[in-house]
Write an enzyme that holds these catalytic residues in place. Structure first.
Site, PDB file in Angstrom:
ATOM      1  N   ARG A  35      16.004  22.275  51.074  1.00  0.00           N
ATOM      2  CA  ARG A  35      16.656  21.399  50.624  1.00  0.00           C
ATOM      3  C   ARG A  35      18.221  22.276  51.901  1.00  0.00           C
ATOM      4  O   ARG A  35      19.442  21.432  51.429  1.00  0.00           O
ATOM      5  CB  ARG A  35      17.571  21.926  48.713  1.00  0.00           C
ATOM      6  N   LYS A 199       3.620  11.809  31.012  1.00  0.00           N
ATOM      7  CA  LYS A 199       3.352  11.379  30.020  1.00  0.00           C
ATOM      8  C   LYS A 199       4.431  10.279  30.027  1.00  0.00           C
ATOM      9  O   LYS A 199       5.464   9.741  31.053  1.00  0.00           O
ATOM     10  CB  LYS A 199       5.381  12.313  29.668  1.00  0.00           C
ATOM     11  N   GLY A 354       9.464  15.152  41.811  1.00  0.00           N
ATOM     12  CA  GLY A 354       8.651  16.150  42.844  1.00  0.00           C
ATOM     13  C   GLY A 354       7.747  15.954  42.911  1.00  0.00           C
ATOM     14  O   GLY A 354       6.422  16.633  44.224  1.00  0.00           O
ATOM     15  N   GLY A 377      15.011  13.560  38.969  1.00  0.00           N
ATOM     16  CA  GLY A 377      15.866  12.787  37.858  1.00  0.00           C
ATOM     17  C   GLY A 377      16.795  11.881  37.911  1.00  0.00           C
ATOM     18  O   GLY A 377      16.917  10.355  38.266  1.00  0.00           O
TER      19      GLY A 377
HETATM   20  P1  AMP Z   1       5.101  13.657  35.959  1.00  0.00           P
HETATM   21  O1  AMP Z   1       5.786  15.354  35.939  1.00  0.00           O
HETATM   22  O2  AMP Z   1       5.518  13.428  34.780  1.00  0.00           O
HETATM   23  O3  AMP Z   1       5.495  13.298  37.361  1.00  0.00           O
HETATM   24  O4  AMP Z   1       4.017  14.780  36.179  1.00  0.00           O
HETATM   25  C1  AMP Z   1       3.068  15.232  36.869  1.00  0.00           C
HETATM   26  C2  AMP Z   1       1.744  15.686  36.195  1.00  0.00           C
HETATM   27  O5  AMP Z   1       1.380  15.134  36.239  1.00  0.00           O
HETATM   28  C3  AMP Z   1       1.077  16.534  37.963  1.00  0.00           C
HETATM   29  O6  AMP Z   1       1.605  18.218  37.326  1.00  0.00           O
HETATM   30  C4  AMP Z   1      -0.176  16.844  37.344  1.00  0.00           C
HETATM   31  O7  AMP Z   1      -1.258  17.623  37.210  1.00  0.00           O
HETATM   32  C5  AMP Z   1       0.045  16.074  35.221  1.00  0.00           C
HETATM   33  N1  AMP Z   1      -1.006  14.478  35.657  1.00  0.00           N
HETATM   34  C6  AMP Z   1      -1.134  14.364  35.838  1.00  0.00           C
HETATM   35  N2  AMP Z   1      -2.396  13.074  35.581  1.00  0.00           N
HETATM   36  C7  AMP Z   1      -3.214  13.793  34.666  1.00  0.00           C
HETATM   37  C8  AMP Z   1      -4.372  13.571  33.378  1.00  0.00           C
HETATM   38  N3  AMP Z   1      -4.772  12.851  34.099  1.00  0.00           N
HETATM   39  N4  AMP Z   1      -3.834  14.817  32.437  1.00  0.00           N
HETATM   40  C9  AMP Z   1      -3.059  15.709  32.362  1.00  0.00           C
HETATM   41  N5  AMP Z   1      -2.215  15.234  33.026  1.00  0.00           N
HETATM   42  C10 AMP Z   1      -2.267  14.978  34.043  1.00  0.00           C
END
Ligand code: AMP
Length: 397
Positions: A35, A199, A354, A377
């Protein structure tokens, strides 16, 4: 809006809102200086013109007052090293100290102010605090895309204290806004959005908004299992947000015909959430109880890769699996490879958020897509179709 590159900063004191919110270890040492590096071209252009630069930033999440760990002092040595200059430091961002330091600043010099968030007024968007900051310089430059979605004093409110010709985006912010705008407003078709991550609840709004403009939305990662369960599939102990099943169903059904939402057909499943778990490859109608899907499988990879290959515009946000663990990385790496190949054949690709950027870096391919965004975000909110206060304050739409 004044284009930054055309503005002559000679004799000006530019207040440059940067994003020096760098990751630190327990001792406060910087563990990643990307950054700071990203902010350099803007600083250097102002100095080259014969202007002076007053840098302001936040760091971490201090609880409303000064905290040693979050002092921007920790950033100073690396900043000086990268700029090849000594940089003055003011132990507060408003009041007597920065006012004197700014008055003493000569063309070609740089001043770094202490963490803006040591004052709660920053996050409250307090106009009086913004006015005090504004009084330190005579041109305002916003180069902090990562905080553009916040209506904070230094990112949005401050702009009202500068006349139209004296507030502008810096080079980094300009690049972010231009590239994100290419996708949101001028996407060449077919446009494919690849959305992953943990999520559904974090990504519902972006998916909703993208259904208006994308031709294909490819869904991977943990969030895919909520969609699969909403179709009545058995997903074992895969990640699932039960309170979002109805929303996932509506999204799938409500958008049929306008956009193709593509869900994974198969998964790499594991008997527990661990790097050395037992794994199997199964179709998504056959995830046994007690097993969880942690990556997309080969059939899904080939379907996703085919759609990506035929696209002219690609947006990627969020990993396809638990890419931090070797055993569940290949889906994400394969998607990165497909995006790189499509880019090589002339598609425009933007990767942001990220974790997808981390995955891209891990595969050593960050320089082979069209644009890598620094905004997490902020980027998400931009693609949700929201107006970002940091952008609107300078360039009202
Ligand atoms: P996000 O911050 O919502 O983009 O989520 C990223 C995180 O989602 C990473 O740390 C991944 O390890 C987790 N992730 C991706 N696929 C899965 C999965 N099938 N089950 C559990 N965690 C996951």
């Amino acid at each position: 809006m004044t284009p930054f590159e055309e503005f002559n900063f000679s004799g000006q004191k530019a207040l440059d809102r940067v994003d020096f919110n760098v990751p630190q270890d327990e001792k406060g040492n910087i563990t990643d200086d990307n950054r700071i590096r990203a902010a350099l071209p803007t600083i250097q252009k102002i100095l080259k013109d014969g202007g002076a630069v007053i840098l302001m930033s936040h760091l971490g999440r201090p609880k409303g007052g000064p905290e040693e760990k979050f002092s921007l002092k920790h950033v100073l040595p690396r900043l000086e090293e990268l700029l090849g200059l000594s940089v003055a430091f003011s132990g507060d961002c408003v009041g007597e100290a920065p006012t004197q330091a700014s008055a003493a600043l000569k063309p070609g010099e740089v001043l770094l102010l202490e963490n803006l968030r040591f004052h709660p007024e920053e996050e409250k968007g307090d106009p009086e605090f913004a006015r005090k900051l504004a009084s330190l310089g005579n041109v305002y430059v916003n180069d902090a895309f990562g905080t553009a979605h916040r209506a904070h004093a230094s990112t949005a409110v401050i702009a009202r204290f500068f006349p139209a010709g004296k507030k502008m985006f810096g080079l980094l912010m300009e690049a972010e806004v231009t590239n994100a705008g290419k996708i949101l407003h001028h996407a060449q078709k077919p446009f494919t959005a690849v959305i992953g991550g943990a999520k559904v609840s974090d990504k519902i709004e972006i998916i909703q908004n993208l259904t208006r403009i994308a031709d294909h939305i490819l869904i991977g990662g943990g969030m895919a299992y909520t969609f699969l369960k909403s179709m009545g599939k058995e997903i074992g102990s895969s990640l699932c947000e039960n309170d979002k099943l109805e929303l996932a169903r509506q999204l799938r059904e409500g958008t049929l015909g306008q956009v193709e939402i593509v869900l994974p057909e198969d998964s790499v499943i594991a008997d527990r959430f661990a790097p050395d778990a037992r794994t199997r490859m199964v179709d998504n109608d056959h995830i046994p109880p007690g097993w969880m899907g942690l990556d997309i499988g080969p059939k899904t990879v080939s379907r996703f890769a085919g759609i990506i290959r035929d696209s002219k515009t690609i947006l990627w946000n969020g990993p396809m699996g638990v890419f931090e663990m070797e055993a569940f990385r290949s889906g994400t790496i394969a998607v990165a490879g497909a995006i790189v190949a499509a880019t090589r054949s002339g598609a425009y690709s933007l990767v942001g958020g990220g974790d997808s950027v981390a995955a891209l870096n891990q595969s050593g391919k960050a320089d082979q897509v069209s644009f890598v965004s620094t905004g997490g975000g902020a980027l998400l909110e931009y693609f949700e179709g929201k107006q970002l206060p940091g952008i609107a304050a300078i360039r009202p739409e």
